[in-house]
Design an enzyme around this catalytic site. Structure first.
Site, short mmCIF file in Angstrom:
data_model
loop_
_atom_site.label_atom_id
_atom_site.label_comp_id
_atom_site.label_asym_id
_atom_site.label_seq_id
_atom_site.Cartn_x
_atom_site.Cartn_y
_atom_site.Cartn_z
N GLY A 107 0.82 -1.20 0.00
CA GLY A 107 0.00 0.00 0.00
C GLY A 107 0.86 1.25 0.00
N SER A 108 0.34 2.34 -0.57
CA SER A 108 1.03 3.62 -0.49
C SER A 108 0.83 4.22 0.91
CB SER A 108 0.49 4.57 -1.55
OG SER A 108 0.87 4.11 -2.84
N HIS B 66 3.58 4.99 2.82
CA HIS B 66 4.78 4.69 3.61
C HIS B 66 6.03 5.33 3.00
CE1 HIS B 66 2.16 1.86 5.56
NE2 HIS B 66 1.99 1.17 4.45
N LYS C 258 6.06 -7.81 2.32
CA LYS C 258 5.75 -7.54 3.73
C LYS C 258 4.56 -8.40 4.15
CE LYS C 258 5.10 -3.03 3.76
NZ LYS C 258 4.87 -2.88 2.31
N ASP D 144 -1.17 -8.37 0.60
CA ASP D 144 0.11 -8.37 -0.12
C ASP D 144 0.56 -9.80 -0.41
OD1 ASP D 144 -0.04 -5.67 0.38
OD2 ASP D 144 1.91 -5.50 1.35
N HIS E 190 -0.06 0.79 9.63
CA HIS E 190 -1.36 1.26 9.14
C HIS E 190 -2.24 1.69 10.30
CE1 HIS E 190 0.20 -1.98 6.52
NE2 HIS E 190 0.01 -1.06 5.60
#
Lengths: 357, 357
Positions: free
Chosen positions: B54-55, B57, B105, B110, B219
């Site tokens: 996911g964006s 980070h 990760k 993912d 998150h």
């Protein structure tokens, strides 16, 4: 106030101790008085570049001490000018016989104290030059400033002049280059939130849930105006145009004259940017804004520069001159000629900025 | 919610566009499906290293694409897994004939999507290895995870394995090294504030004015506990001891077997840190915490490691695996042998991490 700190009186000292433990290959730290010097100081025969100012803007300045950038940095308490003895002792510690150049951000306390330090160093036989950085196009005068504030161009000047000193420039050549970088650099900042100075314990100012402030200073000094929240594109356009459309800026500054052994007044005029110029574009986080958002700003900035006939030839994007945890960003555009680009590209090895080595 | 963004649906796309415009010398970006590849991809004969997630980070992962680190990154929407077609198309774009290594990760989405992508790439004749990063010592299972979450060690693995791939390691050697880095790396995070996902428009969770949360996920997943605010030294000690005193960690993971053309179960045991170990210490900002505060954490961390007989031989201090604008930090300790240090020190040229070149 929630911060990763211990006792308020120890904040700056402990952060510096952490830096010293982390980067012994790059720098050393002296206390009482406090200053940061590069690990191999003094470098014989090299002009020594010294900057400093209140803490709270990390990595500037301590994080820019190292090969290819600063020889010394003098950190004050948070948002408080360092004292003349810090600058004077730093000058003695890093002078390698070729003189020291002070890069001074234009805040009244910094200017006064660096002037005293210059006089003390000169009296000790150290050749001194002192160049003022006053690049903030936001406001003419400000809370702690007569004339424009010194902001983002400082980082670029430290990199560029640091590389020139490393390459063997004389003190006069370094001063000329620093003056040119300041002449060609213009900045503007904005804030989404305030920051909190540890000793104050509460935010420096209040911004509403739907407000931002354009032209803010790096200590939370008032900017141009508070506005209802806008998009990243709109905010970027306001900032970029304020820089690009800024007119010529004339003022008189004081510089040290080693021949006369006294201060002289120098008339300076910064010309406006114009179509055909090449620039280094610096998009900076004020601390609390993540790099992802800076890329949205950079995207629009590149488009605006392109439309104005200004070519971005290098960039720097990230948190380099911060205001503690303030959310917001600043933009700096520095007109870049071959000399500036050559020294921008040269190797630098500091905790805060590193490439080429 | 105040952020430097435009329309919520365009946040990730525009940030990537900004990155592409800023760093054409390092990377290129493909859209539909979206992935970032190094500018000179594919590099013939070199193992290609691919990560993603996911964006939110940043700079991880897109900012770590470039020479000496990742060949490709696959960004999902904010805090949302990328899709298998992103990973599959990225694999095809960067495979230089020596195979691709996925660094994944440990988050359920993912893992599933990288598994599908591995199968698709293998069906196309691309050799694939997939190594799971599950280094977060905070909690056993979590909101989006069976087993430990993948956090800070990911950054170190991307750097170290990226350098090994650059140096000519085979796919199997790269996979072995990635498995070792994950085995030797342990992390723990903490939050002072929540972050706000743009599409949600409000903070992911609420923390009181006098509270912090230890063991938080990147998150905003729940950590170990919420506590009344403590000093930097106390918080650092809680985090460091949670890592140093963590016991052996055993679990079964799935890895791809190119001979069998299928997934195989692998038993892994991560040994605890012990006196005499050398480590790379990584103190990371969650996004909203400035680097100055990280140095206060590093100061105490170095003292604790010293007292435990653990020697910090390298460090990384700054915002590298963030959670949007969340305030807080994480600590990662990676036991480092000669192979790990050699590749840690090797040159890297990416937007987010750069040295030696």
């Amino acid at each position: 106030m929630k911060k990763l700190i211990n006792a308020i009186d120890d904040v700056v000292k402990e952060q510096l101790e952490g830096m010293a433990v982390a980067h012994p290959d790059m720098l050393k730290i002296h206390f009482d008085p406090t200053f940061v010097v590069r690990a191999d100081a003094p470098v014989q025969g090299k002009v020594a570049l010294i900057s400093g100012g209140g803490s709270g803007h990390e990595p500037m300045h301590g994080g820019f001490v190292g090969k290819g950038m600063l020889d010394a940095a003098c950190p004050g308490e948070v948002f408080t000018s360092p004292t003349p003895d810090q600058m004077y002792e730093a000058a003695k510690a890093v002078d390698g016989g070729a003189g020291v150049l002070f890069l001074v951000k234009n805040y009244t306390g910094d200017v006064l104290n660096f002037e005293t330090a210059a006089e003390l160093a000169f009296a000790d036989g150290i050749k001194v030059q002192s160049i003022l950085i006053d690049d903030d196009a936001a406001v003419k005068d400000s809370l702690y400033t007569a004339g424009r504030r010194g902001v983002g161009t400082t980082v670029l000047a430290e990199k560029i002049v640091g590389a020139a000193a490393e390459a063997g420039y004389t003190l006069e050549q370094c001063a000329d280059l620093a003056r040119k970088v300041n002449k060609y650099g213009r900045s503007l900042g904005m804030a989404l939130t305030s920051c909190t100075v540890p000793a104050a314990g509460k935010p420096t100012f209040e911004l509403g849930e739907d407000e931002f402030e354009i032209g803010i200073g790096i200590h939370g000094e008032p900017g141009r105006e508070r506005l209802h929240m806008k998009t990243a594109d709109e905010i970027t356009e306001m900032m970029a145009l304020a820089i690009i459309e800024d007119g010529a800026y004339s003022r008189t500054v004081r510089e040290w004259d080693n021949e006369a052994g006294d201060w002289v007044e120098v008339e300076l005029v910064d010309p406006p940017l114009q179509a055909g110029d090449q620039v280094i574009a610096f998009v900076n986080s004020m601390g609390g804004t993540p790099v992802s958002e800076l890329y949205a700003v950079y995207r629009k900035l590149a488009e605006i520069c392109n439309n104005k006939g200004i070519t971005i030839v290098r960039n720097l994007i990230g948190p380099y001159i911060t205001s503690l945890e303030m959310a917001g960003c600043s933009i700096t555009l520095l007109k870049a000629d071959d000399e500036i680009l050559k020294f921008w590209d040269a190797p630098v090895v500091t905790p805060g900025l590193r490439w080429g080595a």
